[in-house]
Design a protein around this motif. Structure first.
Motif, PDB file in Angstrom:
ATOM      1  N   LEU A   1      56.425   8.477  33.422  1.00 31.11           N
ATOM      2  CA  LEU A   1      55.433   9.473  33.002  1.00 31.11           C
ATOM      3  C   LEU A   1      55.355   9.515  31.477  1.00 31.11           C
TER       4      LEU A   1
ATOM      5  N   CYS B   1      55.881   9.045  38.904  1.00 27.59           N
ATOM      6  CA  CYS B   1      57.293   8.756  38.630  1.00 27.59           C
ATOM      7  C   CYS B   1      57.715   7.390  39.142  1.00 27.59           C
TER       8      CYS B   1
ATOM      9  N   MET C   1      61.316  14.369  40.774  1.00 29.13           N
ATOM     10  CA  MET C   1      61.244  15.530  39.881  1.00 29.13           C
ATOM     11  C   MET C   1      60.094  15.502  38.883  1.00 29.13           C
ATOM     12  N   GLY C   2      59.865  14.357  38.273  1.00 23.61           N
ATOM     13  CA  GLY C   2      58.819  14.260  37.247  1.00 23.61           C
ATOM     14  C   GLY C   2      57.449  14.595  37.822  1.00 23.61           C
ATOM     15  N   ASN C   3      57.195  14.110  39.058  1.00 24.67           N
ATOM     16  CA  ASN C   3      55.928  14.432  39.710  1.00 24.67           C
ATOM     17  C   ASN C   3      55.838  15.923  40.008  1.00 24.67           C
TER      18      ASN C   3
ATOM     19  N   LYS D   1      57.172  18.202  38.360  1.00 22.70           N
ATOM     20  CA  LYS D   1      56.958  18.882  37.082  1.00 22.70           C
ATOM     21  C   LYS D   1      55.512  18.698  36.625  1.00 22.70           C
ATOM     22  N   LYS D   2      55.040  17.465  36.686  1.00 22.28           N
ATOM     23  CA  LYS D   2      53.709  17.176  36.157  1.00 22.28           C
ATOM     24  C   LYS D   2      52.605  17.795  37.007  1.00 22.28           C
ATOM     25  N   TYR D   3      52.775  17.768  38.322  1.00 23.30           N
ATOM     26  CA  TYR D   3      51.700  18.231  39.200  1.00 23.30           C
ATOM     27  C   TYR D   3      52.046  19.538  39.916  1.00 23.30           C
TER      28      TYR D   3
ATOM     29  N   GLY E   1      57.534  22.258  38.547  1.00 21.85           N
ATOM     30  CA  GLY E   1      58.866  21.731  38.236  1.00 21.85           C
ATOM     31  C   GLY E   1      59.741  21.683  39.464  1.00 21.85           C
TER      32      GLY E   1
END
Lengths: 315, 427
Positions: free
Chosen positions: A28, A35, B152-154, B156-158, B161
């Motif tokens: 990202l 991800c 986790m990043g997804n 968080k981004k969408y 968190g």
């Protein structure tokens, strides 16, 4: 292939690479939409947003006073400097720790990576061995009172996890020339964890062994390689001893890494191989690009990328 | 004997392993966490609306054991709640060990804390899967059932968190899209033009933290409906949730609790401060996700293009099921796609014709219908389940819905598919 960024999860992460979509780990933070990272226990994207899309602590230039400078030979300098922030000093004692140094009053062109040979936690004095060869080292040689340092950096060794996790194992270490300068923090770490260590010192073109004196004060088995001895014979002897060698660490030039790896393969050694990171570096922050090497078809910034030595050797 | 490697031990993976084993394969399940069932560990609802039909079809087709285990571990049978009829609620605290025991007794090997992170290819074939610890698992055919939620990043981004859901990515590592590693680009579900994914539709409260009255009613009836004070109603939450079958006004205006062992709250998340102001919830706390005050997992981030045999398009020996195979919602949907993928994995190895389920069956129709829908502009904005919304409407219109097990059994038989998944295909 397993790899991770040495700074990930540290107080130095996320770094400026995250800000410019160039994180070495997080897809990202590379500008992709989903991800796909080499997970190493934490989410850098999460950390980045959590601290407000900012860069975490940056390593700053700090001035340090030279407290001792001695010429061991015409080409070998022993430099001791006093670091003001004593509380950070234990970080400089980590295996693989190094700093960038230049004479005070010179430009950043003179920054050079130097591994920390010794860090005295009581006095805040850092010791370095410097092989005087090019403009950067000559400039240090001519400096009288102050240097600028920036650090600490941690990726001085490939296969770091073995050093940090080994308890009560047998280590064979081969260290040549100025490569010996990285040994002491590693040896202390291994000794604390009750490892049994044999060190073969090879003076190389330097003509002396900068760490010999330090090692004599520890309980390692020390062997000095003479001109007449071959590395192969010596290593073979150790590999065939009744107790097993669990880990081999090569501290020295790339030629030694390659030669040693060849010898180990020849005699059927299949355990981990650890080696010093000799790649050219100007910034240590994954920015300048001088450490980029293609490994498995992927461009790796080896000042920050931590992985097993054989991946680097094969790459 | 073919070796089938199932990547992901959720409901879809369990279904795939079961069917591949029945068809005669040597089967190993690679599961990244310490338990099977994935999100099914905090699920519980089966047999509601059209899911009843699908479960009975699976039983008639010869691979219904997972539904029978769910029936056996049910806390409540044949209950109703807004928009839903004849639901069964399995006990989330009891079902996982039962499934694990059943699969192991069938001779299926299950490797826990074994996270697949990469693959090795040989042309357009996958030759092995590489685990996070660099172990290499070889196989003849692979079935990816890694789901589509996180990492986790997804979230968080969408989403809001990491809410610390049952997948426990920080502890066990994130799922990795295996099809993508094989060079097949993922399809991603959307909420709007540039917002990806959808949020899991329910959170779970600790039953003991609720008032005695609510607890008693949950134990006895399985369902509790409590009106939400006007100031705490967030209708906007309905549009972000996965489960369009629960995206009804009743679900915004009421707290709807189902007794699955936890008190399943049919909304993605609920701010604790508001929740505790509602009578009966003064001491409430979350069971899943642990941070249910702020959010839930984001799903549909990684779907593989596939055909109606469940084979991933572009890889010769990779099948997929569950959310990995399209914007399906629910355990029933995961199991049903899983058993077809598992069965066909063995046919693939043997070089025999792959099985396509006819559209006279709800399972066959949903598999084909979702594929058709994904080819349309709006497809990525839709979710599909036997239990409600557009697909249940379709079932009713086409006469695919039935709550009569004998009728369903007869239909499967008349299609010549009775017990088809029970046939061992290898010698």
């Amino acid at each position: 292939m397993e790899y991770y960024c040495i700074d990930s999860g540290s107080p130095y992460c996320p770094c400026h690479l995250a800000e410019i979509n160039s994180c070495l780990i997080c897809s990202l933070l590379q500008g992709q939409e989903t991800c796909d990272c080499k997970w190493h226990g934490l989410c850098i994207y999460h950390e980045f947003l959590w601290i407000g899309k900012k860069v975490n602590t940056l390593r700053q230039d700090i001035k340090a006073r030279i407290v001792e400078k001695s010429k061991l030979t015409e080409k070998l300098l022993l430099l001791k400097i006093q670091v003001p922030a004593v509380k950070l000093i234990n970080q400089y004692n980590q295996p693989g720790a190094f700093i960038f140094m230049r004479p005070a009053g010179t430009s950043r062109f003179f920054d050079m990576p130097l591994c920390v040979m010794d860090a005295d936690e009581n006095t805040g004095i850092l010791t370095f061995a410097i092989h005087v060869r090019g403009p950067k080292t000559k400039a240090i040689k001519n400096t009288q009172d102050e240097v600028i340092i920036r650090g600490p950096y941690f990726n001085g060794v490939f296969g770091l996890k073995h050093i940090k996790s080994s308890i009560d194992n047998n280590w064979l270490i081969v260290a040549r020339g100025i490569g010996q300068a990285s040994l002491m923090p590693i040896i202390r770490n291994l000794l604390r964890a009750k490892n049994n260590i044999t060190v073969i010192l090879d003076p190389g073109t330097l003509g002396v062994n900068p760490v010999e004196q330090y090692l004599r004060e520890t309980r390692v088995n020390l062997e000095i390689l003479s001109f007449t001895q071959s590395l192969e014979e010596t290593v073979k002897k150790h590999l065939s001893q009744p107790f097993n060698v669990d880990f081999v660490f090569s501290a020295g030039p790339d030629k030694q890494h390659e030669r040693l790896w060849e010898i180990l393969n020849k005699y059927g050694y299949q355990k981990p191989f650890i080696m010093s990171n000799n790649y050219s570096m100007c910034c240590g922050e994954g920015v300048c690009g001088s450490c980029i090497t293609k490994i498995n078809g992927k461009r790796m910034r080896l000042c920050k990328m931590q992985m097993e030595s054989q991946n680097v050797l094969g790459g | 004997m073919p070796k089938v490697v199932v990547i992901g031990g959720g409901w879809a993976g369990c279904g795939a392993a079961l069917a591949a084993r029945k068809a005669g394969a040597d089967v190993v399940i690679l599961e990244k966490t310490d338990m099977l069932l994935g999100c099914g560990l905090v699920g519980g609802i089966i047999r509601n609306n059209g899911r009843f039909t699908a479960a009975e079809e699976a039983i008639a087709l010869g691979a219904g054991e997972l539904f029978q285990i769910a029936d056996r571990t049910a806390r409540h049978v044949n209950i109703e709640f807004p928009g839903h009829m004849h639901a069964t609620l399995y006990d989330v605290a009891r079902i996982e060990p039962e499934v694990r025991k059943f699969l192991e007794e069938m001779g299926i090997e299950i490797k826990f804390q074994s996270r697949a992170t990469d693959i090795q290819m040989n042309g357009s074939y996958i030759s092995s899967v590489i685990l996070a610890d660099e172990k290499v698992i070889e196989g003849d055919v692979f079935i990816e059932t890694t789901g589509s939620s996180g990492p986790m990043g997804n979230c968080k981004k969408y989403g809001n968190g990491c809410a610390m859901c049952i997948q426990r990515c920080p502890a066990f590592g994130p799922r990795v899209s295996i099809s993508r590693k094989a060079g097949v680009e993922d399809m991603i579900g959307k909420r709007s033009q540039d917002v990806y994914g959808a949020m899991s539709g329910s959170c779970k409260l600790n039953k003991d933290s609720l008032s005695e009255e609510i607890r008693k009613q949950l134990d006895e009836e399985g369902v509790v409906v409590v009106k939400i004070p006007e100031e705490f109603i967030h209708r906007d939450k309905l549009s972000m949730k996965v489960c369009q079958q629960y995206a009804l006004d009743e679900y915004a205006e009421n707290i709807i609790l189902l007794d699955t062992g936890h008190a399943k709250l049919m909304t993605p998340f609920f701010p604790m401060e508001e929740l505790r102001k509602i009578p009966g919830f003064e001491k409430a706390r979350f069971e899943d996700p642990y941070a249910g005050s702020k959010g839930n997992s984001i799903r549909y981030m990684s779907m593989a293009p596939r055909d109606n045999y469940m084979q991933v398009i572009g890889v010769e020996n990779l099948f997929c099921a569950g959310e990995k195979s399209g914007p399906f919602v629910g355990h029933t949907e995961a199991i049903c796609t899983g058993i077809l993928a598992g069965h066909n994995s063995v046919r693939k190895y043997l070089g025999t014709k792959l099985l396509e389920l006819p559209r006279e069956l709800a399972i066959g129709d949903i598999i084909a219908y979702v594929n058709e829908q994904l080819k349309t502009e709006e497809g990525l904005y839709k979710r599909f389940t036997f239990a409600g919304s557009i697909y249940f409407e379709r079932m009713k219109q086409l006469g695919l819905y039935s709550s009569n097990p004998d009728e369903i059994k007869e239909k499967v038989k008349s299609l010549g598919l009775a017990d088809v998944f029970n046939n061992k295909l290898t010698i």
